[in-house]
Each structure stands twice: as C-alpha cells, then as structure tokens.
Write a protein that holds these residues in place. Structure first.
Motif, PDB file in Angstrom:
ATOM      1  N   LEU A  46       0.833  -1.198   0.000  1.00 13.19           N
ATOM      2  CA  LEU A  46       0.000   0.000   0.000  1.00 13.19           C
ATOM      3  C   LEU A  46       0.872   1.253   0.000  1.00 13.19           C
ATOM      4  N   GLN A  47       1.937   1.259   0.784  1.00 15.14           N
ATOM      5  CA  GLN A  47       2.835   2.405   0.839  1.00 15.14           C
ATOM      6  C   GLN A  47       3.517   2.635  -0.504  1.00 15.14           C
ATOM      7  N   GLU A  67      -9.872   7.726   1.909  1.00 14.85           N
ATOM      8  CA  GLU A  67     -10.729   7.741   0.722  1.00 14.85           C
ATOM      9  C   GLU A  67     -11.575   6.464   0.660  1.00 14.85           C
ATOM     10  N   SER A  68     -10.976   5.351   1.019  1.00 13.83           N
ATOM     11  CA  SER A  68     -11.703   4.080   0.953  1.00 13.83           C
ATOM     12  C   SER A  68     -12.823   4.020   1.997  1.00 13.83           C
ATOM     13  N   TYR A  78       3.930   5.985  -5.268  1.00 12.83           N
ATOM     14  CA  TYR A  78       3.854   6.057  -6.722  1.00 12.83           C
ATOM     15  C   TYR A  78       2.840   7.115  -7.164  1.00 12.83           C
ATOM     16  N   LEU A  79       1.715   7.175  -6.453  1.00  9.10           N
ATOM     17  CA  LEU A  79       0.648   8.110  -6.811  1.00  9.10           C
ATOM     18  C   LEU A  79       0.838   9.491  -6.194  1.00  9.10           C
ATOM     19  N   GLY A  80       1.838   9.639  -5.344  1.00  9.04           N
ATOM     20  CA  GLY A  80       2.111  10.938  -4.739  1.00  9.04           C
ATOM     21  C   GLY A  80       1.162  11.308  -3.615  1.00  9.04           C
ATOM     22  N   VAL A  81       0.637  10.293  -2.939  1.00 15.07           N
ATOM     23  CA  VAL A  81      -0.245  10.517  -1.789  1.00 15.07           C
ATOM     24  C   VAL A  81       0.268   9.671  -0.629  1.00 15.07           C
TER      25      VAL A  81
END
Length: 68
Positions: free
Chosen positions: A45-46, A62-63, A51-54
């Motif tokens: 997950l990290q 969000e989930s 990778y997504l910059g979050v």
C-alpha cells in the motif's frame, strides 16, 4: 468504497492505469484488484501511495468515505 476503488479513482485523476502501477512497482498482475475484498500489505500500500504521490492514510481515508 474499497481500497481498490480509492486507488483506481486516484490513478484515474493522474492518468495512470492500475496495470501500469503494478508493472512499474513489480507487483503481481491483478494484485491491486484483489484489494477490492481484502486489505493490502502495508508495504505494498505504501509503495502504491508513493507512486501516486499521496500517503497511505489518504488512500485508506478515501476508501472509508463510501463505508459511512
């Protein structure tokens, strides 16, 4: 919403496919889609979050939005 759906939505905003994320991070093909029904390992997950910059917390928050 699931972790998978949250990642899919974030990735769509960044114009990147789930397949590309898995390939670039050398994750097993289809592993992210399994996060629709199960929780990912923290390190995976990290890696996706980086990778997504979050943050991983952002993805988890969000989930949870769809679970209220």
């Amino acid at each position: 919403m699931s972790v998978y759906t949250a990642i899919k939505n974030i990735a769509k905003k960044r114009d990147v496919s789930i397949f590309r994320i898995e390939k670039d991070l050398k994750l097993t093909n289809g592993v992210i889609s399994h996060w629709d029904k199960s929780m990912p390992r923290a390190d995976s997950l990290q890696a996706v979050a980086d990778y997504l910059g979050v943050t991983s917390s952002f993805i988890l928050n969000e989930s949870r939005k769809g679970a209220d």
